[in-house]
Design an enzyme around this catalytic site. Structure first.
Site, PDB file in Angstrom:
ATOM      1  N   TYR A   1      29.271  31.402  25.659  1.00 52.17           N
ATOM      2  CA  TYR A   1      28.500  30.196  25.959  1.00 52.17           C
ATOM      3  C   TYR A   1      27.157  30.561  26.557  1.00 52.17           C
ATOM      4  O   TYR A   1      26.932  31.704  26.956  1.00 52.17           O
ATOM      5  CB  TYR A   1      29.281  29.260  26.894  1.00 52.17           C
ATOM      6  CG  TYR A   1      29.366  29.720  28.336  1.00 52.17           C
ATOM      7  CD1 TYR A   1      30.207  30.763  28.715  1.00 52.17           C
ATOM      8  CD2 TYR A   1      28.587  29.116  29.321  1.00 52.17           C
ATOM      9  CE1 TYR A   1      30.272  31.178  30.040  1.00 52.17           C
ATOM     10  CE2 TYR A   1      28.650  29.519  30.648  1.00 52.17           C
ATOM     11  CZ  TYR A   1      29.493  30.558  30.997  1.00 52.17           C
ATOM     12  OH  TYR A   1      29.555  30.972  32.306  1.00 52.17           O
TER      13      TYR A   1
ATOM     14  N   LEU B   1      26.753  39.952  34.806  1.00 48.97           N
ATOM     15  CA  LEU B   1      25.993  39.285  33.759  1.00 48.97           C
ATOM     16  C   LEU B   1      24.503  39.566  33.979  1.00 48.97           C
ATOM     17  O   LEU B   1      24.022  39.526  35.112  1.00 48.97           O
ATOM     18  CB  LEU B   1      26.247  37.773  33.814  1.00 48.97           C
ATOM     19  CG  LEU B   1      25.653  37.013  32.636  1.00 48.97           C
ATOM     20  CD1 LEU B   1      26.470  37.258  31.366  1.00 48.97           C
ATOM     21  CD2 LEU B   1      25.590  35.525  32.933  1.00 48.97           C
TER      22      LEU B   1
END
Ligand code: PDD
Length: 287
Positions: free
Chosen positions: A33, A207
Site C-alpha cells: 500500500y 521503511l
C-alpha cells in the site's frame, strides 16, 4: 454526496465497495500500500510514493496494475469524486484473487486495486500538532523486510493499540541492541543537545519514509546538520526535542517517551519550524 471508493476499475459508493473473499491481501497479507497526504486536493510527495510503490511491488513480484501515468489519473479522479481538499489517499495493490494456496497463483492473476480517500480538518490537526504527542516503546518483533510497505501490519497494529491504551499516540519499536528502529506508522527523529538532528539510517530494517526523505532535503537547505544513525529511548528523553514523520503525521512533535518528558516536555522550536517548512514544501510541490 457520500464517500466514493475505487475497486478494480470502478468507482463505487464507499458503503457498497467490496473485494473478493479469496483476495490474497485479505487471506495472506499478500499486497502493498501507499498513503499520500492531500493538500488543496493534490498529491503530496507524489514521485516518492510512486517510486516506493513500484519498488514494493517489484520486491514481491507483483506487477504494477497500470502505468504510473494511468494510476495518477485514477488517484486524482478518486480525490475529485470525494471532493476532498485536505486529507489522505490510501492505495492498496494485492497479488489478486485466487484459490487459497501459499505459493503464487499460476498462471498469474490480475493485481487487485483499492483506493479510498479521507478528508481531514487541517485546523484540528494543527491544533493537535501544537500540543505534541506521547509515544511508548515496544520490542521490535517485525519481519526482516520492513522496507517493503506491505499490508501485513499486525505488529504495527498491536503496537499502536499498546500506545493508545497508555494514552499515547505512537509506538516506537526498539531493537535487541536497545535502539529505536521506527514508529508503528512513522519514522522517528531527535534533536540532540548539540542541536544536531538524528534519525535511523535506511540500511536498517525500516521503511524508507518518503516524508523523511523530503524532510532531509528541507533540513539541509535550512542549514541544520543531520546524523543518520540510531538513538535509544533514553537518548530521546535526554534530547532537546523529538518528532515523527509520515504521510499521516507530516512532522509531529513528540513530548514524552514512555511517560517521561522529552527535553523540557514542551513542543520545541525545531520540530515546529520543520513542520511548517515541510508543509510549505509539500503544498508547493503537490500534483
Ligand atoms: N505509514 N514507517 C512506517 C512503519 C510507516 O507505516 C510509515 C507510513 C512511515 C512513514 O513513511 P512515509 O513518510 O512515506 O509516509 C514509516 C503510513 C502513513 C500509514 O501506514 O498510514
Amino acid at each position: 454526496m457520500g464517500r466514493i471508493a475505487y475497486v478494480n476499475g470502478r468507482f463505487v459508493p464507499h458503503g457498497e465497495a467490496c473485494v473478493h473473499i479469496e483476495d490474497r491481501g485479505y487471506q495472506l497479507g499478500d499486497g502493498v500500500y501507499e498513503v499520500w497526504a492531500l493538500f488543496d486536493g493534490k498529491l503530496a510527495d507524489a514521485e516518492g510514493h510512486f517510486a516506493r510503490l513500484e519498488r514494493s511491488l517489484s520486491e514481491l513480484s507483483i506487477r504494477m496494475p497500470m502505468s504510473r501515468a494511468a494510476l495518477t489519473i485514477v488517484l486524482r479522479e478518486a480525490v475529485r469524486r470525494n471532493k476532498v481538499r485536505e486529507g489522505l489517499l490510501y492505495l492498496q495493490v494485492t497479488r489478486g484473487v485466487a484459490r487459497r494456496d501459499h505459493a503464487f497463483p499460476n498462471p498469474e492473476v490480475k493485481p487487485a486495486v483499492v483506493i479510498t480517500v479521507n478528508g481531514l480538518d487541517r485546523a484540528a490537526v494543527e491544533a493537535r500538532a501544537a500540543k505534541g504527542i506521547g509515544v511508548v516503546t515496544t520490542p521490535e518483533n517485525r519481519w526482516g523486510r520492513c522496507d517493503i510497505k506491505t499490508v501485513g501490519l499486525l505488529p504495527n497494529a498491536l503496537a499502536k493499540q499498546k500506545a493508545r491504551e497508555a494514552g499515547a499516540s505512537e509506538a516506537w519499536f526498539v531493537d535487541e541492541l536497545g535502539f529505536v528502529t521506527e514508529g508503528a506508522s512513522s519514522n522517528a527523529w531527535i534533536v540532540g543537545q548539540d542541536g544536531r538532528l538524528r534519525t535511523r539510517d535506511t540500511n536498517a530494517n525500516i521503511l524508507r519514509g518518503v516524508t523523511r526523505h523530503t524532510l532531509l532535503d528541507v533540513i539541509r537547505e535550512d542549514g541544520l546538520e543531520v546524523d543518520e544513525r540510531p538513538f535509544t529511548p533514553e537518548e530521546a528523553v535526554q534530547a532537546r526535542e523529538a518528532f515523527i514523520t509520515g504521510a499521516g503525521s507530516l512532522v509531529l512533535p513528540v513530548i514524552a517517551v514512555d511517560g517521561r518528558p522529552v527535553g523540557d516536555g514542551a513542543v520545541g522550536p525545531v520540530a515546529s519550524r520543520l513542520r511548517r517548512l515541510y508543509i510549505e514544501r509539500a503544498r508547493a510541490t503537490a500534483i
